[in-house]
Design an enzyme around this catalytic site. Structure first.
Site, PDB file in Angstrom:
ATOM      1  N   SER A 126       3.722   6.448  -7.663  1.00 57.90           N
ATOM      2  CA  SER A 126       3.019   6.094  -6.690  1.00 57.90           C
ATOM      3  C   SER A 126       2.393   5.063  -6.890  1.00 57.90           C
ATOM      4  CB  SER A 126       2.054   7.274  -6.522  1.00 57.90           C
ATOM      5  OG  SER A 126       0.812   7.117  -5.759  1.00 57.90           O
TER       6      SER A 126
ATOM      7  N   TYR B  56      -4.450  12.445 -11.375  1.00 58.72           N
ATOM      8  CA  TYR B  56      -2.960  12.010 -10.494  1.00 58.72           C
ATOM      9  C   TYR B  56      -2.801  10.656 -10.900  1.00 58.72           C
ATOM     10  CZ  TYR B  56       0.056  11.204  -6.550  1.00 58.72           C
ATOM     11  OH  TYR B  56       1.159  10.972  -5.854  1.00 58.72           O
TER      12      TYR B  56
END
Length: 250
Positions: free
Chosen positions: A137, A150
């Site tokens: 990501s 995350y």
């Protein structure tokens, strides 16, 4: 020409599900994995008849993941492309700091990819062929609000995939890294901040499939946003932090 077989983890929802459907329509034989078999059965029913098979597995369990890959290769055939998209998101902040949330994110997002990689590597090495695709990501490029856990796992995946490429190149295995921007999925629905250039999941899947069929190492979309984030990550912190605050506020 033999049938092309793709294994996709995290196939029951989000980008993994959309990519599974896209590739099945493109003629691939897709094996989707996630924890719940009933969701995989729904995926298979939605795709072209006979093109998607669900094999449930929890990728945080190394031995179960190895067994799932052994079953796929014995019953369906050698995996040509492994797309490791399993992941989760738990917002993390100083106001509600829970180390157990970080542990969950590491076990699913980072160790899940490592376990899946360990499961497919022996076949790739033996055949001197294959295609490893790791979904990270843009959150791995630099710190973002409420994404301490995350983002740390996605930064780890970026470094992991870059490092693995050196060995896999020598085996004739194609290695690619996917760094999406914000894509509308059940995971991004948990974000409480503004998400610039939010993409629909079907558009993201088309971009990802196009990138996997191409030759570049990194696949990133939408490019006008992801390249901006990448450029921001090399700015002095005196500029980086104000820009991120402005971009994610409102």
């Amino acid at each position: 020409m033999s049938e092309r077989i793709a294994w996709i983890t995290g196939a029951s929802s989000g980008i993994g599900r959309a990519v599974a459907l896209q590739m099945a329509h493109d003629g691939w034989r897709v094996v989707g994995s996630a924890r719940r078999q009933e969701e995989l059965d729904e995926l298979a029913a939605e795709g072209p008849p006979g093109r998607i098979t669900g094999v449930a597995v929890d990728v945080t369990d190394l031995e179960a993941t190895k067994a799932a890959v052994a079953r796929i290769e014995a019953e369906i055939g050698p995996i040509d492309r492994a797309i490791l998209a399993a992941g989760t998101h738990i917002p993390t902040s100083a106001d509600d700091f829970k180390p157990e949330d970080f542990r969950t994110l590491v076990e699913v997002n980072l160790m899940g990819v490592i376990h899946a990689t360990a499961a497919v590597l022996p076949g790739f090495k033996e055949r001197r062929a294959g295609h490893l695709v790791v979904v990270a990501s843009v959150a791995g490029y630099g710190g973002l609000p409420t994404a301490a856990g995350y983002g740390a796992t996605k930064a780890g995946l970026i470094n992991f995939t870059e490092a693995m490429k050196f060995d896999l190149d020598a085996w004739g295995v194609k290695t690619q890294l996917v760094c999406p921007g914000f894509v509308k999925t059940p995971l991004t629905d948990r974000n409480e901040f503004s998400m610039p250039f939010l993409m629909e999941v079907e558009d993201a899947a088309r971009a990802m499939v196009k990138g996997m069929d191409g030759g570049g190492f990194e696949i990133t979309f939408p490019k006008r946003f992801t390249w901006l984030v990448k450029l921001m990550s090399v700015l002095p912190y005196g500029l980086y932090f104000p820009m991120v605050r402005k971009g994610t506020s409102g």
